[in-house]
Design an enzyme around this catalytic site. Sequence first.
Site, PDB file in Angstrom:
ATOM      1  N   SER A   1      -6.937   4.788  -0.376  1.00 23.32           N
ATOM      2  CA  SER A   1      -6.786   3.365  -0.464  1.00 23.32           C
ATOM      3  C   SER A   1      -8.253   2.605  -0.642  1.00 23.32           C
ATOM      4  CB  SER A   1      -6.174   2.820   0.693  1.00 23.32           C
ATOM      5  OG  SER A   1      -4.822   2.993   0.814  1.00 23.32           O
TER       6      SER A   1
ATOM      7  N   HIS B   1      -1.474   2.903  -4.898  1.00 22.57           N
ATOM      8  CA  HIS B   1      -1.279   4.143  -5.573  1.00 22.57           C
ATOM      9  C   HIS B   1       0.448   4.678  -4.890  1.00 22.57           C
ATOM     10  CE1 HIS B   1      -1.669   5.049  -1.165  1.00 22.57           C
ATOM     11  NE2 HIS B   1      -3.040   4.665  -1.302  1.00 22.57           N
TER      12      HIS B   1
ATOM     13  N   GLU C   1      -1.619  -7.576   2.209  1.00 21.89           N
ATOM     14  CA  GLU C   1      -1.312  -6.185   2.191  1.00 21.89           C
ATOM     15  C   GLU C   1      -0.143  -5.762   3.201  1.00 21.89           C
ATOM     16  OE1 GLU C   1      -3.497  -1.786   2.882  1.00 21.89           O
ATOM     17  OE2 GLU C   1      -3.936  -3.291   4.232  1.00 21.89           O
TER      18      GLU C   1
ATOM     19  N   THR D   1      -8.126  -1.177   2.551  1.00 24.59           N
ATOM     20  CA  THR D   1      -7.693  -2.180   1.522  1.00 24.59           C
ATOM     21  C   THR D   1      -8.217  -3.670   1.568  1.00 24.59           C
ATOM     22  OG1 THR D   1      -5.564  -1.070   1.075  1.00 24.59           O
ATOM     23  CG2 THR D   1      -5.660  -3.112   0.316  1.00 24.59           C
TER      24      THR D   1
ATOM     25  N   ASP E   1       2.550   2.367   3.518  1.00 23.08           N
ATOM     26  CA  ASP E   1       1.829   3.685   3.123  1.00 23.08           C
ATOM     27  C   ASP E   1       1.728   4.762   4.388  1.00 23.08           C
ATOM     28  OD1 ASP E   1      -0.142   5.284   1.571  1.00 23.08           O
ATOM     29  OD2 ASP E   1      -1.561   4.813   3.522  1.00 23.08           O
TER      30      ASP E   1
ATOM     31  N   HIS F   1       3.681   8.270   4.470  1.00 25.60           N
ATOM     32  CA  HIS F   1       2.966   9.542   5.151  1.00 25.60           C
ATOM     33  C   HIS F   1       3.731  10.436   6.110  1.00 25.60           C
ATOM     34  CE1 HIS F   1      -1.013   9.414   3.238  1.00 25.60           C
ATOM     35  NE2 HIS F   1      -1.359   8.338   3.566  1.00 25.60           N
TER      36      HIS F   1
ATOM     37  N   ASP G   1       0.933  -1.192  -0.155  1.00 29.72           N
ATOM     38  CA  ASP G   1      -0.027  -0.078   0.009  1.00 29.72           C
ATOM     39  C   ASP G   1       0.851   1.257   0.011  1.00 29.72           C
ATOM     40  OD1 ASP G   1      -1.754   2.109   1.141  1.00 29.72           O
ATOM     41  OD2 ASP G   1      -3.360   0.523   1.263  1.00 29.72           O
TER      42      ASP G   1
ATOM     43  N   HIS H   1      -0.405  11.039  -0.822  1.00 29.55           N
ATOM     44  CA  HIS H   1      -0.698  10.131  -2.037  1.00 29.55           C
ATOM     45  C   HIS H   1      -0.270  10.894  -3.232  1.00 29.55           C
ATOM     46  CE1 HIS H   1      -3.875   7.386  -0.066  1.00 29.55           C
ATOM     47  NE2 HIS H   1      -2.468   7.445   0.846  1.00 29.55           N
TER      48      HIS H   1
END
Length: 470
Positions: free
Chosen positions: A99, A326, A278, A152, A283, A287, A49, A430
């Site tokens: 997501s 993404h 996942e 997700t 992700d 961030h 992710d 993102h």
Amino acid sequence: MNRRKFFRNGALTAVGASIFTPFETVRASDLESEWKRKKAKNIILLVSDGMSTGTLNMADLYLSRKTGKGSNWLNLYRENKVNRALMDMASANSMVTDSAAASSSWGGGARINNGGINYGVNGEQHLPIWQKFKSAGKKTGCVTTVPITHATPAGFCVNEKSRNDQASIAEKYLEHGFDVLMGGGNEYFDAEKRKDKKDMYRAFANKGYVVARSRQEMMTAPAHQQILGVFSDNGLAYTKDRESNKELMENIPSLAEMTQKAIENLSDSPKGFTLQVEAGKVDWAAHANDIAGLLYDQVAFDEAVQVAMDFAEKDGDTLVIITTDHGNANPGLIYGKNANDNFDTVQNYKHTNEWILNSIGKETSVSNLKERVEFANGFALTDEEAKTLLSYYTSLKPKDGWYNPRNLPFNALAEIQKKHTSVGWISMQHSADYVELAMYGPGSELLNPFIKNTDLHFLMLEAAEVENNF
């Protein structure tokens, strides 16, 4: 159903080929004639992710320089073992997806607005693909390093107007009886933490699930039985922090271990299984511009890729799909005369930025902070750098990144680290990247070099020869 019709006759445009020179090995092209005669009994879809291309690149560089072998994912390219594409991940209302909309495009086969789970732009509900496969007799499961109720996994399983209603998502998982559910998210199952005081652990146990709350309980759970594994209140610990803490290593499974256990518990199904894996905290680290969080969790994902590939190559009836939903923060190694040596220092990191910053408070001294950073990262802050970081704890500053309830100065620390790692970031959000997509096994020959995110939903149905008549 003519399982070849959709992609063979589709209007998707080919946009390129692999940049890698194939080695003399078993190639995807050598197996395509065999795969064309078979359906995908099983599907394992692995999602890192928020993985920008730079994240994939840096993990390969890190492993190449440390082990001399490179990453499992990119070695599949080097060995020409997979079919490869780019995928457009836009949502219904933005070129930059979240997501929830990304997973729903795969799960429900339609682009939706950011924030929802399989709810269309006009309020219509799209039946999630794991429900379709379950109706066809397959076992189904999801494992993740964030809450199992997160966007997700939910996008493959349920319909929910808001991705934030994770307590409701937990109830819907039980209602639909998905066979393997493992990750974090205790606050959505524990009666003491849920607002409605429902004991979801008892509810799952009453339906025959094994409930595992630790790595040991997961590892010793009976094979081929439904399992709910929840190993933390929210997301699981970052891989680097887990590796540096004996208690976390003993109590929290790695993504590869969860993947192995999930396959073990699903693979007895006569009609096959579908599994989503996942690496959700890739992700979260993006961030936070947290290089140790990002890099080591991407490597942990890469180990899960190998678990899936080991099973698929032995099994022969399994389609493996490897991708991301993404980009995020678009990190990368930046040119400079010391770039090689600087990047190699990350090999010696003991902890993530989250570990560093969560321990700081108003009472922390400059010397204490300098000691902590040197222990975690191996370099010394200047007094001014330490004072800059500490200033965030004495006055309210703008929030850095998502998943940051304490307003920790992630961006400020990342800017300091950049001088020592040569890793730069363009944002804490993102991005609209076309994403990498790789496939191995029956059905992979359906893949064109450039597809839309929703096409993946129908490709999976085609590959498994499951009618889309729900």
